[in-house]
Motif scaffolding. Structure first.
Motif, PDB file in Angstrom:
ATOM      1  N   TRP A 172     -25.985 -82.573 117.314  1.00 38.97           N
ATOM      2  CA  TRP A 172     -26.862 -82.553 116.140  1.00 38.97           C
ATOM      3  C   TRP A 172     -26.356 -81.557 115.104  1.00 38.97           C
ATOM      4  CZ3 TRP A 172     -30.431 -78.692 114.395  1.00 38.97           C
ATOM      5  CH2 TRP A 172     -31.347 -79.140 113.428  1.00 38.97           C
ATOM      6  N   GLU A 202     -36.346 -76.736 119.298  1.00 41.26           N
ATOM      7  CA  GLU A 202     -36.514 -78.057 119.915  1.00 41.26           C
ATOM      8  C   GLU A 202     -35.172 -78.629 120.362  1.00 41.26           C
ATOM      9  OE1 GLU A 202     -37.948 -82.577 118.716  1.00 41.26           O
ATOM     10  OE2 GLU A 202     -38.328 -80.918 117.340  1.00 41.26           O
ATOM     11  N   LYS A 203     -34.174 -78.561 119.500  1.00 35.63           N
ATOM     12  CA  LYS A 203     -32.880 -79.157 119.820  1.00 35.63           C
ATOM     13  C   LYS A 203     -32.182 -78.427 120.961  1.00 35.63           C
ATOM     14  CE  LYS A 203     -33.085 -82.290 116.625  1.00 35.63           C
ATOM     15  NZ  LYS A 203     -33.281 -83.718 116.962  1.00 35.63           N
ATOM     16  N   GLU A 253     -36.982 -76.390 114.539  1.00 34.72           N
ATOM     17  CA  GLU A 253     -36.122 -77.510 114.910  1.00 34.72           C
ATOM     18  C   GLU A 253     -34.962 -77.034 115.787  1.00 34.72           C
ATOM     19  OE1 GLU A 253     -34.738 -79.453 111.398  1.00 34.72           O
ATOM     20  OE2 GLU A 253     -33.867 -77.639 110.523  1.00 34.72           O
ATOM     21  N   ALA A 294     -28.051 -80.576 121.115  1.00 31.58           N
ATOM     22  CA  ALA A 294     -28.007 -79.566 120.051  1.00 31.58           C
ATOM     23  C   ALA A 294     -26.609 -79.478 119.442  1.00 31.58           C
ATOM     24  CB  ALA A 294     -28.433 -78.207 120.604  1.00 31.58           C
TER      25      ALA A 294
END
Length: 211
Positions: free
Chosen positions: A95, A84-85, A81, A92
């Motif tokens: 998040w 991906e971010k 993850e 990112a």
């Protein structure tokens, strides 16, 4: 015979090269994430810890430590993850920060990573009294106009799983299943174990054109 040995040596070297590249990638993600969090939370000292889960792969946890109050806020992330971010640095940053903002707001006295269960009885109690009820409530709260099925089951390969789905969907797949080890790991990383359950339910609705 020599050819076989040569091929084996080449395969072994290729495997070592892949492992080395993977280690470099994990280290790079570890560093850039720590720098990103430090920039977002300058009042705290950001410390990181790399772990490897035999079933879920590399995991990186970061602690925000306050020098003044000794408070600590910790949260962990799966390497996939993070990869991906980090494709979108701005996404990112937002998040990552969101998890710690929530932890700070929810735990004014600090929120370190919880202690793992020491026995099977402690694990069962954690699932029965915390994880499963929370996942069931979150799933039903997310879809208040739908009947949401939640149950425990045994998967041949994944072992014990939590199932959630929509009984009203009669054709095709209407259930998602989350392994207990995933839900437990998320709980121990100060992550919401209901997230993959809710995301799985949204995926089912999307597959059936019910977005």
């Amino acid at each position: 015979m020599t050819t076989v040995n040569k091929e084996s040596e080449e395969e072994l070297q290729a495997k070592k090269d892949r492992e080395e590249e993977a280690k470099k990638l994990v280290t790079a993600i570890y560093t850039v994430t720590q720098q990103m969090l430090q920039a977002e939370f300058p009042a705290y000292q950001v410390e990181g810890q790399m772990m490897n889960n035999s079933l879920l792969g590399p995991i990186i946890a970061y602690r925000l430590k306050s020098n003044d109050t000794k408070k600590e806020y910790a949260c962990g992330f799966f390497i996939n993850e993070l990869l991906e971010k980090h494709r979108d640095p701005e996404l990112a940053k937002q998040w990552l920060a969101s998890f710690y903002i929530d932890l700070i707001n929810e735990g004014p006295s600090g929120k370190p990573l919880p202690e793992p269960p020491k026995t099977n009885e402690e694990s069962k109690k954690l699932f029965d009294e915390v994880i499963v009820p929370h996942c069931a409530k979150s799933a039903r709260d997310e879809f208040p106009m739908e009947q949401v099925y939640v149950n425990l089951s045994m998967h041949e390969q994944a072992g014990p799983v939590l199932e959630a789905g929509f009984p009203a969907i009669k054709e095709g797949n209407n259930v998602c299943a989350m392994p207990f080890h995933l839900l437990l790991t998320m709980q121990l990383l100060n992550r919401d174990p209901a997230d993959p359950v809710v995301n799985g339910l949204y995926k089912i609705r999307k597959e059936h054109g019910l977005e």
